[in-house]
Design a protein around this motif. Structure first.
Motif, PDB file in Angstrom:
ATOM      1  N   LEU A 158       0.826  -1.214   0.000  1.00  0.00           N
ATOM      2  CA  LEU A 158       0.000   0.000   0.000  1.00  0.00           C
ATOM      3  C   LEU A 158       0.860   1.263   0.000  1.00  0.00           C
ATOM      4  O   LEU A 158       0.542   2.232  -0.685  1.00  0.00           O
ATOM      5  N   THR A 159       1.953   1.212   0.769  1.00  0.00           N
ATOM      6  CA  THR A 159       2.804   2.425   0.855  1.00  0.00           C
ATOM      7  C   THR A 159       3.271   2.849  -0.527  1.00  0.00           C
ATOM      8  O   THR A 159       3.305   4.027  -0.847  1.00  0.00           O
ATOM      9  N   GLY A 160       3.592   1.860  -1.354  1.00  0.00           N
ATOM     10  CA  GLY A 160       4.039   2.166  -2.704  1.00  0.00           C
ATOM     11  C   GLY A 160       2.941   2.840  -3.512  1.00  0.00           C
ATOM     12  O   GLY A 160       3.176   3.833  -4.205  1.00  0.00           O
ATOM     13  N   ILE A 161       1.738   2.290  -3.409  1.00  0.00           N
ATOM     14  CA  ILE A 161       0.604   2.846  -4.160  1.00  0.00           C
ATOM     15  C   ILE A 161       0.344   4.275  -3.706  1.00  0.00           C
ATOM     16  O   ILE A 161       0.164   5.187  -4.527  1.00  0.00           O
ATOM     17  N   ILE A 162       0.381   4.478  -2.372  1.00  0.00           N
ATOM     18  CA  ILE A 162       0.110   5.821  -1.825  1.00  0.00           C
ATOM     19  C   ILE A 162       1.180   6.806  -2.296  1.00  0.00           C
ATOM     20  O   ILE A 162       0.891   7.929  -2.684  1.00  0.00           O
ATOM     21  N   GLN A 163       2.401   6.334  -2.300  1.00  0.00           N
ATOM     22  CA  GLN A 163       3.518   7.158  -2.780  1.00  0.00           C
ATOM     23  C   GLN A 163       3.252   7.661  -4.198  1.00  0.00           C
ATOM     24  O   GLN A 163       3.362   8.848  -4.488  1.00  0.00           O
ATOM     25  N   GLU A 164       2.842   6.724  -5.077  1.00  0.00           N
ATOM     26  CA  GLU A 164       2.578   7.100  -6.471  1.00  0.00           C
ATOM     27  C   GLU A 164       1.450   8.110  -6.574  1.00  0.00           C
ATOM     28  O   GLU A 164       1.526   9.089  -7.317  1.00  0.00           O
ATOM     29  N   CYS A 173       0.484  10.213  -4.304  1.00  0.00           N
ATOM     30  CA  CYS A 173       0.945  11.493  -3.774  1.00  0.00           C
ATOM     31  C   CYS A 173       1.822  12.225  -4.798  1.00  0.00           C
ATOM     32  O   CYS A 173       1.708  13.439  -4.973  1.00  0.00           O
ATOM     33  N   ASN A 174       2.674  11.467  -5.462  1.00  0.00           N
ATOM     34  CA  ASN A 174       3.520  12.079  -6.489  1.00  0.00           C
ATOM     35  C   ASN A 174       2.671  12.768  -7.548  1.00  0.00           C
ATOM     36  O   ASN A 174       2.935  13.897  -7.932  1.00  0.00           O
ATOM     37  N   ASN A 175       1.590  12.093  -7.975  1.00  0.00           N
ATOM     38  CA  ASN A 175       0.731  12.670  -8.997  1.00  0.00           C
ATOM     39  C   ASN A 175       0.051  13.951  -8.545  1.00  0.00           C
ATOM     40  O   ASN A 175      -0.329  14.785  -9.342  1.00  0.00           O
ATOM     41  N   TRP A 176      -0.213  14.023  -7.231  1.00  0.00           N
ATOM     42  CA  TRP A 176      -0.876  15.223  -6.698  1.00  0.00           C
ATOM     43  C   TRP A 176       0.122  16.206  -6.075  1.00  0.00           C
ATOM     44  O   TRP A 176      -0.251  17.094  -5.323  1.00  0.00           O
ATOM     45  N   ASN A 177       1.399  15.951  -6.318  1.00  0.00           N
ATOM     46  CA  ASN A 177       2.458  16.789  -5.755  1.00  0.00           C
ATOM     47  C   ASN A 177       2.417  16.902  -4.232  1.00  0.00           C
ATOM     48  O   ASN A 177       2.480  17.977  -3.664  1.00  0.00           O
ATOM     49  N   ILE A 178       2.197  15.779  -3.600  1.00  0.00           N
ATOM     50  CA  ILE A 178       2.248  15.784  -2.131  1.00  0.00           C
ATOM     51  C   ILE A 178       3.574  15.154  -1.732  1.00  0.00           C
ATOM     52  O   ILE A 178       3.916  14.073  -2.216  1.00  0.00           O
ATOM     53  N   SER A 179       4.299  15.843  -0.854  1.00  0.00           N
ATOM     54  CA  SER A 179       5.628  15.333  -0.546  1.00  0.00           C
ATOM     55  C   SER A 179       5.644  14.357   0.639  1.00  0.00           C
ATOM     56  O   SER A 179       6.378  13.376   0.633  1.00  0.00           O
ATOM     57  N   ASP A 180       4.763  14.604   1.650  1.00  0.00           N
ATOM     58  CA  ASP A 180       4.848  13.742   2.839  1.00  0.00           C
ATOM     59  C   ASP A 180       3.878  12.556   2.740  1.00  0.00           C
ATOM     60  O   ASP A 180       2.921  12.438   3.504  1.00  0.00           O
ATOM     61  N   SER A 181       4.167  11.665   1.787  1.00  0.00           N
ATOM     62  CA  SER A 181       3.225  10.572   1.545  1.00  0.00           C
ATOM     63  C   SER A 181       3.067   9.660   2.767  1.00  0.00           C
ATOM     64  O   SER A 181       2.068   8.984   2.913  1.00  0.00           O
ATOM     65  N   GLU A 182       4.056   9.668   3.675  1.00  0.00           N
ATOM     66  CA  GLU A 182       3.935   8.779   4.841  1.00  0.00           C
ATOM     67  C   GLU A 182       2.788   9.202   5.768  1.00  0.00           C
ATOM     68  O   GLU A 182       2.337   8.425   6.603  1.00  0.00           O
ATOM     69  N   ASN A 183       2.284  10.424   5.598  1.00  0.00           N
ATOM     70  CA  ASN A 183       1.173  10.889   6.430  1.00  0.00           C
ATOM     71  C   ASN A 183      -0.194  10.614   5.818  1.00  0.00           C
ATOM     72  O   ASN A 183      -1.192  11.118   6.289  1.00  0.00           O
ATOM     73  N   TYR A 184      -0.215   9.796   4.742  1.00  0.00           N
ATOM     74  CA  TYR A 184      -1.494   9.569   4.061  1.00  0.00           C
ATOM     75  C   TYR A 184      -1.898   8.111   4.062  1.00  0.00           C
ATOM     76  O   TYR A 184      -1.054   7.213   4.139  1.00  0.00           O
ATOM     77  N   SER A 185      -3.216   7.913   4.007  1.00  0.00           N
ATOM     78  CA  SER A 185      -3.770   6.558   3.912  1.00  0.00           C
ATOM     79  C   SER A 185      -4.942   6.566   2.951  1.00  0.00           C
ATOM     80  O   SER A 185      -5.506   7.620   2.656  1.00  0.00           O
ATOM     81  N   LEU A 186      -5.307   5.401   2.520  1.00  0.00           N
ATOM     82  CA  LEU A 186      -6.508   5.266   1.690  1.00  0.00           C
ATOM     83  C   LEU A 186      -7.683   4.866   2.582  1.00  0.00           C
ATOM     84  O   LEU A 186      -7.520   4.166   3.586  1.00  0.00           O
ATOM     85  N   GLN A 187      -8.857   5.337   2.148  1.00  0.00           N
ATOM     86  CA  GLN A 187     -10.062   5.058   2.941  1.00  0.00           C
ATOM     87  C   GLN A 187     -11.174   4.599   2.002  1.00  0.00           C
ATOM     88  O   GLN A 187     -11.289   5.099   0.885  1.00  0.00           O
ATOM     89  N   PHE A 188     -11.992   3.659   2.463  1.00  0.00           N
ATOM     90  CA  PHE A 188     -13.149   3.236   1.670  1.00  0.00           C
ATOM     91  C   PHE A 188     -14.212   4.322   1.667  1.00  0.00           C
ATOM     92  O   PHE A 188     -14.181   5.222   2.505  1.00  0.00           O
ATOM     93  N   CYS A 189     -15.185   4.212   0.750  1.00  0.00           N
ATOM     94  CA  CYS A 189     -16.261   5.203   0.726  1.00  0.00           C
ATOM     95  C   CYS A 189     -17.383   4.792   1.691  1.00  0.00           C
ATOM     96  O   CYS A 189     -17.251   3.833   2.435  1.00  0.00           O
ATOM     97  N   GLU A 190     -18.499   5.492   1.613  1.00  0.00           N
ATOM     98  CA  GLU A 190     -19.601   5.303   2.585  1.00  0.00           C
ATOM     99  C   GLU A 190     -20.030   3.845   2.712  1.00  0.00           C
ATOM    100  O   GLU A 190     -20.230   3.354   3.814  1.00  0.00           O
ATOM    101  N   THR A 191     -20.224   3.192   1.555  1.00  0.00           N
ATOM    102  CA  THR A 191     -20.780   1.850   1.596  1.00  0.00           C
ATOM    103  C   THR A 191     -19.915   0.906   2.428  1.00  0.00           C
ATOM    104  O   THR A 191     -20.373  -0.133   2.866  1.00  0.00           O
ATOM    105  N   ASN A 192     -18.694   1.301   2.662  1.00  0.00           N
ATOM    106  CA  ASN A 192     -17.835   0.443   3.480  1.00  0.00           C
ATOM    107  C   ASN A 192     -17.433   1.148   4.774  1.00  0.00           C
ATOM    108  O   ASN A 192     -16.354   0.935   5.326  1.00  0.00           O
ATOM    109  N   ASN A 193     -18.346   2.032   5.252  1.00  0.00           N
ATOM    110  CA  ASN A 193     -18.175   2.665   6.565  1.00  0.00           C
ATOM    111  C   ASN A 193     -16.917   3.505   6.721  1.00  0.00           C
ATOM    112  O   ASN A 193     -16.431   3.678   7.833  1.00  0.00           O
TER     113      ASN A 193
END
Lengths: 142, 722
Positions: free
Chosen positions: B37-43, B45-65
């Motif tokens: 996951l860290t790799g995916i998040i890194q990519e 973040c790079n696309n959105w020009n975010i530098s501190d990718s270690e501070n980010y996570s992915l989250q499901f949408c409403e249907t998955n609470n």
């Protein structure tokens, strides 16, 4: 290994085609006398087909303890079966009045027999019904 | 146009998803389940020009609470999923904690509300607890000057965090308990969510912590009663009852009795009845009320399991009291025991016999069996004291009967109490799931005893209705059990309701119900495949009986009236009959009395020459029959192969003759018989035949589907010859 069965009786709970080696076909409701058994199989006779012996699966048979049968109920069963032949002849001969009366008595005997078997009656009620049965059988035999 | 090339089958571990982020354009990516996951998040973040990718996570949408995506649950990411890129749980937790430590009140409320939602996520909760978040929340809850909204959201968050079960309830200190008790006692000053949470907190501590003794001391039932009464929130009521139940379960025997006493007060019961039961009940509330009912009735377990002790003076007195109430008028003045004793013990045993005890010399022995033990005695005395008239009536009616039909009061009462305990499952712990509770048990100080009083009267009535003797004991009880359980099934509102409902469900009604059930079972069985097949098998046999009967009728023959130009000719008759070998129909004129023999009939037609049978309006001679419509249905004709146009025309004297002749001719021609009479006869004969064939299956379950056929037997070396 076939092992002799001692006075074992049962009733068929489904139609058995009997389409196996030495099979004895049965209809649902047929009573059977079991002579011997082996694994999942019985070998025996069915009073409706006298003098034929054959195999039927145990899974098709519900075993009955005849010693627990009320003699009045047993008498009912026998009488009903005998009368059914007479009754059918009355139909063929168009003896309408007798045909209708006998049918009524047979139906009431069937109902009483069922209540006796239901085992929910008290002693008094049982005795009373048994008396009714006996008088009805007397009527029918006349 | 060339068809588009089918895309090559993608590896199943790659799914196509969308990822959103606030103030950014969504990205459509191929999510590789094998890539960390860290790799995916890194990519991303790079696309959105975010530098501190270690501070980010992915989250499901409403249907998955709004769950965070972790290495464990990432297989729930499917083709077409929409994910959010957000700050990671640890970053979020730290941000929230920073705000809670130093933010403004407004900021705190905002971030606590967010926290109460995030806390249901396990990943986040673990992170937050790891960062010592619980202590900060606890401090806020315990702060007496806490702003109400801060309190509300901290309490909601706290419960959510505890729900995950990773932190023990034992960590909570006394001042936390005091604070929660304070909230429920002053419930008017707090939002209902806080009250709901406070109740849940206390219930959880009672159930899961040694500190429950403090709650036992601090929480007053009066306070809880007020809460039940005044709260409009069903969750508050439900949580209150859950707390009562929890306290009840934990209490020692002495305290249980106290609680039960409070619960059985009229004040308490009426609150339960009017404020709680009257409203629409959810499953959880029904369950809590069921638990409460089970616990209250469970208090009887002690007496139920208590064998009567020979030294138990109280119990002996009760037995004497039963005798005195019943036989006061018979055994001397005013029930003076000393006076009676002079009469000697022989007298007593005679009375005890009349009371229907098994052991009339020492009735105490009747209460040795447990269950129902002395509980039976309690109920009997209750009945004698509170329904004296009914009691004496029952006893006298039975003790004065000369025949064998008396219903022994003592014996039947003891058995009845045992039955009632069984029906109400007294002595069994409440089940986790059940929601079956009976409002009527909340309507009286002594619901069980009252229940008994109604049932013992019912039992007597049923005994009489069945004309039972002592040998029928079990049969009467099987009927009474059915009367009681069926009536309870109606969930009567109160005891009077139960009384009137069970009165209508008398022995006769039970018999009718049983019969109906039997009939419907029979109807169901008659459609079983085996019986349908049996019917098919018997059908030809029945058909041949009917055919036989119809042909016999034709052989005997019929006298028909002659018709001319559509009207019946007076005193002119003709006769037709079939030859016994079914080959020839003879016919000819006749008078109105004698039956002509075959030889006396001058005309004949060969059955083999008959082409077809016509009935009703199809017949030539019916075309003239305008005047007498009724006769039209009785007309039939036969046409022939060899004689052009000519027909033999009949008008039957009645419907039966018409049916018999048309069936008979159809049978001769090898056609199916079609009359209505035929259907009736067939049904009559077939249903009787089936009934008789199935005589031996009475009480046996007919198999709906064919049972499995076993493998062939190992050999055919039979013991007996065929």
């Amino acid at each position: 290994m076939w092992i002799p069965a001692n006075n074992k009786y049962g009733v068929a709970i489904h139609n058995w085609h009997g389409d196996v080696q030495c099979g004895l076909p049965l209809d649902v409701g047929d009573s059977v006398e079991i002579l011997e058994e082996c694994g999942d199989w019985y070998r025996g006779t069915c009073p409706r087909r006298p003098r034929t012996v054959g195999l039927f699966p145990k899974s098709y048979i519900h075993i009955k303890d005849l010693s627990k049968t009320d003699p009045v109920v047993a008498e009912c069963t026998q009488v009903l079966r005998e009368w059914s032949e007479i009754w059918k002849q009355l139909f063929v001969k168009r003896e309408n009045y007798k045909f209708i009366s006998l049918r009524k008595v047979m139906l009431s005997l069937l109902e009483i027999r069922r209540e006796l078997l239901g085992a929910t009656l008290t002693q008094d009620q049982t005795l009373e019904l048994q008396m009714t049965v006996i008088s009805k059988i007397d009527w029918g035999n006349r | 146009m060339l068809p588009k090339k089918m895309p090559a089958l993608k590896d199943s571990h790659i799914v196509k998803i969308a990822v959103q982020m606030a103030q950014q354009n969504a990205q459509l990516i191929e999510f590789n389940q094998r890539q960390p996951l860290t790799g995916i998040i890194q990519e991303l973040c790079n696309n959105w020009n975010i530098s501190d990718s270690e501070n980010y996570s992915l989250q499901f949408c409403e249907t998955n609470n709004h769950k965070y995506v972790t290495e464990k649950n990432r297989n729930e990411v499917k083709n077409g999923s929409v994910l959010q890129l957000r700050h990671s749980p640890s970053k979020t937790a730290n941000d929230i904690l920073d705000t809670l430590r130093s933010g403004s009140t407004g900021k705190k409320i905002e971030c606590l509300e967010n926290l109460s939602q995030l806390s249901s996520d396990l990943t986040f909760a673990l992170e937050f607890i790891k960062e010592q978040g619980l202590n900060i929340i606890l401090a806020m809850i315990e702060d007496p000057d806490c702003e109400v909204n801060i309190l509300k959201f901290s309490m909601l968050s706290f419960l959510e965090l505890m729900e995950h079960g990773t932190v023990s309830w034992e960590i909570l200190q006394n001042h936390f308990i005091t604070r929660n008790v304070n909230i429920i006692e002053n419930f008017g000053r707090f939002p209902k969510e806080s009250v709901e949470c406070a109740l849940s907190n206390l219930e959880n501590i009672v159930q899961n912590s040694m500190k429950y003794t403090q709650i036992e001391q601090d929480v007053t039932f009066e306070g809880l009663l007020k809460l039940l009464q005044s709260s409009t929130s069903s969750v508050v009521q439900q949580n209150t009852i859950a707390l009562i139940n929890a306290l009840f379960v934990k209490a020692d025997d002495e305290r249980k009795r106290q609680i039960a006493q409070t619960l059985s007060t009229k004040e308490f019961r009426s609150v339960i009845l009017s404020s709680v039961i009257s409203s629409d009940l959810g499953t959880e509330m029904s369950h809590q009320l069921y638990v409460l009912q089970t616990l209250t009735l469970g208090l009887l377990e002690n007496r139920m399991r208590m064998k009567m002790n020979a030294q138990d003076q109280d119990a002996h007195d009760k037995i004497k009291e039963l005798r005195r109430i019943a036989f006061d008028d018979y055994s001397g003045s005013g029930g003076n025991d000393d006076q009676m004793r002079r009469g000697g013990n022989v007298n007593f045993s005679q009375y005890y016999k009349k009371l229907g005890f098994k052991c009339d010399i020492n009735p105490a022995q009747d209460f040795f069996e447990t269950p129902p033990g002395v509980l039976a005695l309690d109920c009997m005395v209750y009945f004698a004291r509170n329904y004296t008239q009914q009691y004496t009536k029952v006893v006298h009616e039975n003790s004065c009967r000369a025949d064998e039909h008396e219903c022994p009061f003592g014996r039947t009462s003891i058995e009845l109490v045992k039955l009632l305990c069984e029906i109400l499952r007294i002595g069994e712990p409440p089940s986790e799931q059940s929601t079956v509770f009976y409002p009527m048990f909340f309507t009286h100080d002594h619901p069980f005893e009252e229940f008994f009083c109604i049932c013992i009267v019912t039992l007597n009535r049923t005994w009489k209705d069945m004309r039972a003797t002592s040998e029928d004991f079990l049969k009467v009880f099987s009927v009474v059990r059915e009367q009681i359980t069926r009536t309870l099934g109606f969930l009567p509102n109160n005891l009077d309701d139960f009384r009137s409902k069970i009165a209508t469900l008398n022995y006769q009604a039970i018999t009718t119900l049983r019969q109906q059930e039997r009939t419907s079972k029979e109807a169901c069985e008659s459609t079983a495949s085996s019986i349908v097949k049996l019917k098919e098998k018997i059908t030809p046999e029945i058909m041949s009986l009917i055919k036989q009967q119809r042909l016999n009728f034709l052989i005997e023959g019929t006298r028909f009236s002659k018709y001319s130009r559509g009207a019946r000719s007076k005193d002119k008759f003709w006769y037709a009959r079939l030859s016994p070998n079914y080959k020839v129909i003879h016919y000819g004129d006749c008078d109105e009395k004698t039956v002509p023999s075959l030889d006396e009939l001058s005309n004949k037609v060969l059955v083999i020459d008959i082409r077809q049978l016509l009935v009703g309006k199809e017949c030539p001679h019916m075309k003239e029959m305008r005047a007498r419509k009724s006769a039209i249905n009785l007309g039939f004709s036969i046409t022939f192969d060899n004689m052009d146009q000519s027909t033999l025309d009949f008008v039957a004297p009645d419907e039966t003759t018409f049916n018999y002749w048309t069936d008979g001719i159809n049978a001769l021609l090898g056609n199916p018989m079609t009359s209505k009479q035929m259907e009736d006869d067939f049904e009559t004969l077939l249903s009787m035949e089936i009934k008789l064939r199935l005589l031996d299956t009475e009480g046996v379950d007919i198999s709906k589907d064919p049972p499995p056929i076993p493998d062939d037997p190992e050999n055919y070396d039979f013991c007996f010859e065929s």
